[in-house]
Design an enzyme around this catalytic site. Structure first.
Site, PDB file in Angstrom:
ATOM      1  N   LYS A  15       0.817  -1.222   0.000  1.00  0.00           N
ATOM      2  CA  LYS A  15       0.000   0.000   0.000  1.00  0.00           C
ATOM      3  C   LYS A  15       0.850   1.271   0.000  1.00  0.00           C
ATOM      4  O   LYS A  15       0.562   2.214  -0.748  1.00  0.00           O
ATOM      5  CB  LYS A  15      -0.920  -0.036   1.221  1.00  0.00           C
ATOM      6  N   LYS A  37      -1.251  10.502   6.331  1.00  0.00           N
ATOM      7  CA  LYS A  37      -1.259   9.226   7.043  1.00  0.00           C
ATOM      8  C   LYS A  37      -1.978   9.466   8.364  1.00  0.00           C
ATOM      9  O   LYS A  37      -1.418  10.059   9.292  1.00  0.00           O
ATOM     10  CB  LYS A  37       0.175   8.736   7.292  1.00  0.00           C
ATOM     11  N   THR A  41       1.463   3.270  13.136  1.00  0.00           N
ATOM     12  CA  THR A  41       1.706   2.404  14.288  1.00  0.00           C
ATOM     13  C   THR A  41       3.009   1.638  14.110  1.00  0.00           C
ATOM     14  O   THR A  41       3.502   1.452  12.996  1.00  0.00           O
ATOM     15  CB  THR A  41       0.562   1.396  14.482  1.00  0.00           C
ATOM     16  N   PRO A 200       6.155  -3.749  -9.694  1.00  0.00           N
ATOM     17  CA  PRO A 200       7.070  -4.885  -9.639  1.00  0.00           C
ATOM     18  C   PRO A 200       7.533  -5.149  -8.215  1.00  0.00           C
ATOM     19  O   PRO A 200       7.726  -4.212  -7.424  1.00  0.00           O
ATOM     20  CB  PRO A 200       8.227  -4.454 -10.541  1.00  0.00           C
TER      21      PRO A 200
END
Length: 238
Positions: A15, A37, A41, A200
């Site tokens: 992600k 963001k 964590t 990739p």
């Protein structure tokens, strides 16, 4: 799309690297980009977080992290165990909306999957997308097991009336197995959404200059790149 929410079908699906690729393609096209963001964590105060990694790979982007918790847990759990205030969906939406007044594109990168909880009241990234009326990009893994988690995520988005803009495979193996190659056709079917890219394997380990040069070739035009899903699927046909 001034705001794009990026979620995964789970953890470790690529992600953050996908967020960086979308940001790099937008920067290459001359757009100003901010990366938000909501909750980081498992990272100490002196360590680099996901937003920092996006900036390292993508180049000149604005980054904002709303909260940081030391243990590698779901944000709600990590906040509770640390005795710190949780992040609320409306706070995330407000921060994204403010960034959108100052940037051409705002990328909101969640933690883990779509329904990972930010707080003990059950607030999630899905709630953030609803408050912002923003489309959601889902990052999925390539291989065996991805069809189930991808379809569940897509169903939940539609159940909540949210827009699924498409899927990106966060890490395409250098030697794809049969399941991965078959999933190129099956993922869009189970999600009822287009496949918009495949990064990739190891892309995040590229030198930043190489990453920025390569990013457009990993993403479809809808995400600012020139990747062709038909050509990619033909090249990897089972």
């Amino acid at each position: 799309m001034p705001v794009l929410v990026i979620t995964g079908t789970g953890t470790e699906v690529g992600k953050t690297v996908t967020t960086a690729a979308v940001a790099a393609a937008a920067v290459a096209a001359g757009r100003s980009v901010a990366v938000l963001k909501p909750a980081q964590t498992g990272v100490r105060p002196d360590e680099r977080g996901d937003a920092d990694e996006v900036a390292r790979l993508a180049g000149t982007v604005t980054t904002l992290e709303l909260a940081r918790y030391p243990e590698p847990l779901a944000p709600a759990t990590a906040a509770r165990r640390a005795g710190l205030a949780p992040v609320r969906p409306h706070e995330v939406a407000d921060a994204a909306a403010k960034l959108a007044t100052e940037h051409d594109l705002v990328l909101v990168e969640g933690a883990g999957g779509l329904l990972v909880r930010f707080d003990d009241e059950g607030g999630t990234l899905a709630d953030v997308a609803r408050l912002l009326d923003a489309p959601v990009l889902v990052v999925a893994s390539a291989g065996l097991g991805t069809l189930n988690t991808t379809e569940l995520t897509a169903r939940e988005l539609r159940h909540r009336g949210l827009r699924l803009t498409g899927l990106v495979i966060g890490s395409w193996p250098s030697e794809a197995d049969l399941a991965s190659r078959c999933n190129l056709a099956d993922l869009p079917k189970v999600a009822d959404a287009p496949l918009l890219g495949a990064l990739p394997s190891g892309a995040g380990a590229c030198a930043p200059a190489d990453f920025r040069a390569g990013a457009p070739s990993w993403l479809a035009p809808r995400l600012g790149g020139n990747w062709n899903v038909s050509a990619f699927a033909f090249a990897h046909a089972p």
